[in-house]
Design an enzyme around this catalytic site. Structure first.
Site, PDB file in Angstrom:
ATOM      1  N   ASP A 138      18.388 -80.693  15.473  1.00  0.00           N
ATOM      2  CA  ASP A 138      19.159 -81.230  13.775  1.00  0.00           C
ATOM      3  C   ASP A 138      17.717 -81.547  13.567  1.00  0.00           C
ATOM      4  O   ASP A 138      17.172 -82.833  13.772  1.00  0.00           O
ATOM      5  CB  ASP A 138      20.016 -82.290  14.531  1.00  0.00           C
ATOM      6  CG  ASP A 138      20.689 -81.424  15.307  1.00  0.00           C
ATOM      7  OD1 ASP A 138      20.892 -80.497  15.730  1.00  0.00           O
ATOM      8  OD2 ASP A 138      22.133 -82.572  15.621  1.00  0.00           O
ATOM      9  N   GLN A 154      15.366 -84.156  15.634  1.00  0.00           N
ATOM     10  CA  GLN A 154      15.004 -83.642  17.114  1.00  0.00           C
ATOM     11  C   GLN A 154      14.521 -82.489  18.374  1.00  0.00           C
ATOM     12  O   GLN A 154      14.083 -81.368  17.502  1.00  0.00           O
ATOM     13  CB  GLN A 154      17.141 -82.641  17.437  1.00  0.00           C
ATOM     14  CG  GLN A 154      18.338 -83.456  16.920  1.00  0.00           C
ATOM     15  CD  GLN A 154      18.584 -84.843  17.507  1.00  0.00           C
ATOM     16  OE1 GLN A 154      19.264 -83.993  18.446  1.00  0.00           O
ATOM     17  NE2 GLN A 154      17.914 -86.046  17.328  1.00  0.00           N
ATOM     18  N   TRP A 197      19.784 -89.008  20.122  1.00  0.00           N
ATOM     19  CA  TRP A 197      20.017 -87.599  19.127  1.00  0.00           C
ATOM     20  C   TRP A 197      20.738 -88.089  17.776  1.00  0.00           C
ATOM     21  O   TRP A 197      20.212 -88.705  17.257  1.00  0.00           O
ATOM     22  CB  TRP A 197      21.794 -87.900  20.275  1.00  0.00           C
ATOM     23  CG  TRP A 197      21.911 -86.961  21.156  1.00  0.00           C
ATOM     24  CD1 TRP A 197      20.765 -86.537  21.635  1.00  0.00           C
ATOM     25  CD2 TRP A 197      22.729 -86.112  21.737  1.00  0.00           C
ATOM     26  NE1 TRP A 197      20.530 -85.806  23.497  1.00  0.00           N
ATOM     27  CE2 TRP A 197      22.608 -85.722  23.148  1.00  0.00           C
ATOM     28  CE3 TRP A 197      24.082 -86.218  21.878  1.00  0.00           C
ATOM     29  CZ2 TRP A 197      22.686 -84.980  24.210  1.00  0.00           C
ATOM     30  CZ3 TRP A 197      25.460 -85.887  22.894  1.00  0.00           C
ATOM     31  CH2 TRP A 197      24.538 -84.615  24.228  1.00  0.00           C
ATOM     32  N   ASP A 262      26.525 -88.822  16.090  1.00  0.00           N
ATOM     33  CA  ASP A 262      25.860 -88.006  14.683  1.00  0.00           C
ATOM     34  C   ASP A 262      26.565 -89.502  13.648  1.00  0.00           C
ATOM     35  O   ASP A 262      26.889 -88.479  12.508  1.00  0.00           O
ATOM     36  CB  ASP A 262      26.015 -87.616  14.627  1.00  0.00           C
ATOM     37  CG  ASP A 262      26.185 -86.296  15.061  1.00  0.00           C
ATOM     38  OD1 ASP A 262      25.281 -86.508  16.675  1.00  0.00           O
ATOM     39  OD2 ASP A 262      26.449 -84.531  15.790  1.00  0.00           O
TER      40      ASP A 262
HETATM   41  N1  DQQ Z   1      22.173 -82.230  18.436  1.00  0.00           N
HETATM   42  C1  DQQ Z   1      23.859 -82.054  18.268  1.00  0.00           C
HETATM   43  C2  DQQ Z   1      24.631 -83.229  17.612  1.00  0.00           C
HETATM   44  C3  DQQ Z   1      23.921 -83.830  18.508  1.00  0.00           C
HETATM   45  C4  DQQ Z   1      22.556 -83.582  18.500  1.00  0.00           C
HETATM   46  C5  DQQ Z   1      24.454 -80.887  16.509  1.00  0.00           C
HETATM   47  C6  DQQ Z   1      22.125 -83.467  19.785  1.00  0.00           C
HETATM   48  O1  DQQ Z   1      25.823 -83.653  17.386  1.00  0.00           O
HETATM   49  O2  DQQ Z   1      23.640 -85.510  18.294  1.00  0.00           O
HETATM   50  O3  DQQ Z   1      23.387 -79.823  16.820  1.00  0.00           O
HETATM   51  O4  DQQ Z   1      20.257 -83.103  19.709  1.00  0.00           O
END
Ligand code: DQQ
Length: 659
Positions: A138, A154, A197, A262
């Site tokens: 993300d 990420q 995250w 998130d």
């Molecule tokens: N990726 C997810 C999110 C989370 C993150 C979505 C973890 O919900 O916070 O792709 O890498």
């Protein structure tokens, strides 16, 4: 420069007999992430036990994995040469794993083809953002600060598969050329030991920057944490401070410990309090919790959700922002009032698609309602009908626009990713505007800065493509392109052959009276590999046309274990409009925008033949009753500069600035 088109093929392309059916793959557990920081973890255990016990008692849902519904591919129709297997369930959502889009192949450490290093090198993009190596998912906390665009993401510093999630950081002057910076945040605290995250930035009126992000604790509890720049006067925002009293939020009563993540960018309500919304899942419904805060360290949970939609599952990466009904600029997140709609977006964990709806935000009670209930979040529109997930917008005060980032995930095997040493790309950032003409959707468009990459262009005026034919567009190598193509159809006065409008399902070979027609990108000379991007219109009983915009990846590669399907959706084509598409080709990534960005499809393809100088571009027309007249302007695009920031050349002062 005007160039005459040179038709090199005039018959409907044949389907290669050696095209292998895709085998069925069972999903396998993902590899365990290496555990790090045992000392920190152990020291935190005792403190955490009471917190976790409390949360588990509060949680109505067990922490165990739920079996998500299958994501039905658009095309499962077998044909003489296609045999598409149904994908298996994605891997553990409870672990928060951002599964690959190739669910049946996640955990598959085999390689899907006899790849060479040259093939892998070619797959890397030339002007999309991607890290130098390893896994990315993300986009996080994008923002503009002192002349620099900041992108966090990420990132796994150790491998090309998901894990050890850390915030990568890069800066750009123009959203196209990027400089990698040191990691912004690493999983070094008990409250984010399992991963730093996804999160979002809020710029406060005094210029302070607040970053709220989800930490996955050492015991896999999802909590929200606060971080802020150590030195606001540093344009690069190199150092980030995690608030010493983190976490600022733990899962509330009624919310499972693994379904609370998130946080969005905050917006200011009429009472002077900030609002943040956080996605979750309750009784199978996707929900968005709302908190108010004045200081970003203490929060109050509202009784109502911002919104919920039964049956849509866990909402990840919720985004919520205003769009102007008659505007040509984007709006900052707190703007509200007459002439404004609010867009609510969720990333659906079960099916890995980004869905949105337009509607009204009621600031008096912090709820939102869709304009059209039948097109509520998850029931109607997607941002992108292709390989795309976990998107996030930010407001760019420099050019007064709302800019959308999205993660283009891989569809090969994890073995392929490990072999090539990297995984995933971010889209070209896109501006988002309300579509005044239709009133029902947004328009997404590549940021204007991408035009700075344009080199020479070639124009094709009124190229006639007859039913069942392919025409090569002689532009030389076709790996880095910005293509504008308009199509008009000319009736040949023949009988209708097939008026059932199956949409995109049948793929580019599904012939009917009026379509499909469009482009074959990343195709080799013999058309043994190709990716059709096309329109498929059909007459309606009401006397109009209903048009689909589609991308058919099923012949894009000879690799067996690559998950390819036909993507697409309906696109409004208004009476005074031609069929028009813009297509950005960047090696293995194709971003396609129909009708000014009403419908968008991102393709991630893995060609084995149509690479380097062998990649070509064609027009095709598989309609039976119409000629297609195409007018195109095609730019070759330069590569962007994406490399490490020369930090040794700057002198940064980093006084700590307590929050
Ligand atoms: N990726 C997810 C999110 C989370 C993150 C979505 C973890 O919900 O916070 O792709 O890498």
């Amino acid at each position: 420069m005007e160039t005459n088109p040179s038709p090199t093929a005039t018959s409907h392309y044949e389907h290669s007999s050696y095209y292998c059916p895709l085998p069925d793959h069972s999903s396998q557990p993902s590899p365990r992430r290496p555990l790090k920081g045992f000392a920190v973890i152990f020291a935190s255990m005792i403190f955490l036990m009471s917190l976790v016990t409390l949360i588990i008692i509060q949680s109505p849902e067990p922490a165990s994995l739920e079996k998500p519904e299958k994501d039905p591919p658009l095309s499962t129709k077998p044909s003489s040469f296609y045999n598409i297997s149904t994908p298996e369930v994605p891997r553990g959502v409870a672990e928060g794993v951002s599964a690959k889009s190739n669910p049946s192949l996640s955990g598959n450490h085999g390689v899907s083809y006899n790849w060479t290093n040259a093939m892998f090198s070619w797959q890397r993009t030339a002007y999309h953002f991607q890290p130098q190596k390893n896994w990315m998912n993300d986009p996080d906390g994008p923002l503009y600060h002192m002349g620099w665009y900041h992108l966090f993401y990420q990132y796994n510093p150790y491998s090309a598969v998901w894990g050890n999630i850390t915030w990568g950081h890069a800066v750009s002057r123009d959203l196209i050329h990027w400089l990698y910076l040191p990691f912004a945040m690493v999983p070094d605290q008990w409250y984010d030991a399992n991963g730093v995250w996804t999160g979002s930035a809020t710029i406060l009126p005094d210029g302070k920057i607040v970053m709220l992000y989800t930490g996955d604790t050492v015991d896999a509890v999802q909590v929200q944490n606060l971080a802020y720049p150590a030195n606001l006067s540093d344009p690069l925002l190199l150092d980030w401070v995690k608030y010493p009293k983190n976490p600022v939020l733990i899962p509330p009563i009624g919310i499972a410990i693994d379904k609370f993540r998130d946080p969005t960018t905050a917006w200011l309500g009429p009472d002077g309090k900030w609002r943040v919304t956080i996605g979750s899942k309750v009784n199978g419904a996707g929900v968005s919790l709302v908190y108010t805060t004045t200081n970003f360290t203490t929060f109050d949970l509202l009784d109502n959700y911002l919104h919920e939609v039964p049956g849509t599952g866990m909402w990840e990466c919720v985004d919520f922002y205003p769009v102007a009904i008659n505007g040509s600029t984007g709006l900052d997140t707190s703007v509200n009032g007459p002439g404004i709609k609010h867009l609510l977006k969720a990333s659906l964990d079960d099916t890995k698609v980004d869905v949105y709806a337009l509607g009204t935000y009621f600031a008096n009670n912090d709820t939102w309602a869709p304009d059209n209930l039948a097109e509520d979040v998850g029931l109607g529109l997607k941002y992108d009908y292709g390989r795309y997930y976990a998107s996030k917008t930010f407001y760019d005060p420099k050019l007064e626009r709302r800019v959308l980032w999205g993660w283009i995930n891989e569809t090969d095997t994890e073995g392929d990713d490990l072999a090539k040493g990297w995984s995933s790309v971010q889209t070209i950032p896109r501006t988002v505007l309300f579509d005044n003409k239709t009133g029902t959707n947004i328009l997404q468009w590549p940021v204007e800065e991408v035009e700075s990459l344009r080199l020479n262009s070639t124009d094709f005026e009124g190229v006639v493509v007859k039913p069942g034919s392919v025409v090569e567009l002689n532009i030389g190598t076709a790996t880095q392109l910005d293509i504008f193509a308009d199509f008009e159809i000319e009736s040949l006065g023949l009988e209708e052959t097939n008026e059932a409008n199956g949409g995109c399902r049948g793929g580019a070979v599904d012939r009917s009276s009026l379509g499909p027609f469009g482009l074959l990108v990343i195709a080799d000379e013999t058309l043994s590999e190709l990716t059709p991007i096309y329109f498929r219109p059909a007459n309606t009983s009401a006397g109009g046309l209903k048009t689909y915009f589609c991308a058919d990846e099923r012949r894009s590669t000879k690799a067996n274990d690559v998950f390819n399907q036909v993507y697409g959706s309906q696109v409004p084509v208004l009476d005074d409009e031609k069929f028009s598409m813009r297509v950005l080709v960047d090696h293995s990534i194709v971003e396609s925008f129909a009708q000014g960005g009403r419908t968008v499809i991102t393709s991630r393809v893995y060609p084995t033949e149509a690479i380097y100088g062998a990649a070509r571009l064609f027009l095709f027309n598989n309609a039976t009753r119409v000629n297609v007249k195409a007018t195109l302007k095609i730019w070759q695009l330069n590569s962007a500069f994406i490399r490490p920031f020369p930090l040794d050349q700057i002198d940064t002062v980093k006084p700590l600035q307590p929050f």
